[in-house]
Design a protein around this motif. Structure first.
Motif, PDB file in Angstrom:
ATOM      1  N   GLU A 152      25.126  74.306  -0.890  1.00 45.10           N
ATOM      2  CA  GLU A 152      23.975  73.670  -0.228  1.00 45.10           C
ATOM      3  C   GLU A 152      22.678  74.056  -0.934  1.00 45.10           C
ATOM      4  OE1 GLU A 152      24.962  72.920   4.497  1.00 45.10           O
ATOM      5  OE2 GLU A 152      24.243  74.889   3.900  1.00 45.10           O
ATOM      6  N   SER A 153      22.589  75.294  -1.378  1.00 46.41           N
ATOM      7  CA  SER A 153      21.364  75.754  -2.046  1.00 46.41           C
ATOM      8  C   SER A 153      21.131  75.026  -3.370  1.00 46.41           C
ATOM      9  CB  SER A 153      21.395  77.274  -2.264  1.00 46.41           C
ATOM     10  OG  SER A 153      22.284  77.621  -3.308  1.00 46.41           O
ATOM     11  N   TYR A 154      22.178  74.388  -3.902  1.00 45.49           N
ATOM     12  CA  TYR A 154      22.055  73.597  -5.124  1.00 45.49           C
ATOM     13  C   TYR A 154      22.030  72.091  -4.836  1.00 45.49           C
ATOM     14  CZ  TYR A 154      22.550  77.706  -8.052  1.00 45.49           C
ATOM     15  OH  TYR A 154      22.343  78.916  -8.672  1.00 45.49           O
ATOM     16  N   GLY A 155      21.927  71.730  -3.571  1.00 45.40           N
ATOM     17  CA  GLY A 155      21.777  70.322  -3.210  1.00 45.40           C
ATOM     18  C   GLY A 155      23.056  69.552  -2.990  1.00 45.40           C
ATOM     19  N   PHE A 156      24.182  70.239  -2.847  1.00 43.61           N
ATOM     20  CA  PHE A 156      25.445  69.548  -2.599  1.00 43.61           C
ATOM     21  C   PHE A 156      25.626  69.263  -1.114  1.00 43.61           C
ATOM     22  CE2 PHE A 156      26.256  71.517  -6.697  1.00 43.61           C
ATOM     23  CZ  PHE A 156      26.940  70.516  -7.368  1.00 43.61           C
ATOM     24  N   ASN A 157      26.353  68.163  -0.814  1.00 44.21           N
ATOM     25  CA  ASN A 157      26.669  67.762   0.556  1.00 44.21           C
ATOM     26  C   ASN A 157      28.044  68.343   0.896  1.00 44.21           C
ATOM     27  OD1 ASN A 157      26.885  66.490   3.010  1.00 44.21           O
ATOM     28  ND2 ASN A 157      27.243  64.458   2.166  1.00 44.21           N
ATOM     29  N   VAL A 158      28.043  69.455   1.640  1.00 46.98           N
ATOM     30  CA  VAL A 158      29.275  70.197   1.882  1.00 46.98           C
ATOM     31  C   VAL A 158      29.475  70.514   3.364  1.00 46.98           C
ATOM     32  CG1 VAL A 158      29.576  71.215  -0.407  1.00 46.98           C
ATOM     33  CG2 VAL A 158      27.990  72.257   1.181  1.00 46.98           C
ATOM     34  N   ILE A 159      30.751  70.646   3.746  1.00 49.23           N
ATOM     35  CA  ILE A 159      31.141  70.920   5.129  1.00 49.23           C
ATOM     36  C   ILE A 159      32.161  72.053   5.113  1.00 49.23           C
ATOM     37  CG2 ILE A 159      32.214  69.959   7.209  1.00 49.23           C
ATOM     38  CD1 ILE A 159      31.488  67.167   6.141  1.00 49.23           C
ATOM     39  N   ASN A 160      32.051  72.978   6.046  1.00 47.80           N
ATOM     40  CA  ASN A 160      33.002  74.078   6.166  1.00 47.80           C
ATOM     41  C   ASN A 160      34.106  73.707   7.153  1.00 47.80           C
ATOM     42  OD1 ASN A 160      34.113  76.657   5.905  1.00 47.80           O
ATOM     43  ND2 ASN A 160      32.876  77.482   7.565  1.00 47.80           N
ATOM     44  N   MET A 161      35.364  73.883   6.730  1.00 44.10           N
ATOM     45  CA  MET A 161      36.486  73.702   7.652  1.00 44.10           C
ATOM     46  C   MET A 161      36.673  75.019   8.408  1.00 44.10           C
ATOM     47  SD  MET A 161      40.405  72.352   7.102  1.00 44.10           S
ATOM     48  CE  MET A 161      41.304  73.907   6.931  1.00 44.10           C
ATOM     49  N   THR A 162      36.288  75.017   9.669  1.00 46.21           N
ATOM     50  CA  THR A 162      36.339  76.227  10.485  1.00 46.21           C
ATOM     51  C   THR A 162      37.779  76.659  10.720  1.00 46.21           C
ATOM     52  OG1 THR A 162      36.325  74.920  12.511  1.00 46.21           O
ATOM     53  CG2 THR A 162      34.186  75.655  11.684  1.00 46.21           C
ATOM     54  N   GLY A 163      37.998  77.957  10.751  1.00 46.44           N
ATOM     55  CA  GLY A 163      39.335  78.480  11.012  1.00 46.44           C
ATOM     56  C   GLY A 163      40.239  78.515   9.803  1.00 46.44           C
ATOM     57  N   GLY A 164      39.880  77.767   8.763  1.00 46.60           N
ATOM     58  CA  GLY A 164      40.634  77.775   7.523  1.00 46.60           C
ATOM     59  C   GLY A 164      42.109  77.449   7.675  1.00 46.60           C
TER      60      GLY A 164
END
Length: 98
Positions: A77-89
């Motif tokens: 995100e700090s580099y401008g990417f559109n990212v989502i975290n999958m919770t619980g892995g």
């Protein structure tokens, strides 16, 4: 930080949605099974492999429990990417693995 549950990811895959999944676990962890279509880029190599990613695409990041992928999301995100975290892995993943 945007988040998505493993069940939501599984449902999207079952609907044949095209997802860009990045598994940030180490290679030996991935050998035990990963989400289908996920690309393995270990967290420690992410900085060096960012050039392989497209800022126009959305990426879902996966790890064992959601901690490393959360760090990866913050980093990208700090580099401008559109990212989502999958919770619980992968500990919470109930879908098919390859």
């Amino acid at each position: 930080m945007k988040e998505i549950t493993p069940k939501e990811v599984e449902n999207l895959l079952n609907e044949n949605k095209s997802l860009n999944l990045i598994d940030v676990r180490e290679a030996e962890e991935v050998r035990e099974g990963k989400v289908p279509t996920a690309v393995n880029i270990p967290l420690g190599l992410l900085e060096f492999r960012m050039s392989e990613l497209d800022k126009k695409k959305e990426y879902i990041l996966v790890c064992r429990s959601g901690g490393r992928s959360g760090r990866a999301v913050q980093f990208l995100e700090s580099y401008g990417f559109n990212v989502i975290n999958m919770t619980g892995g992968m500990l919470s993943w109930e879908g098919q693995t390859v």
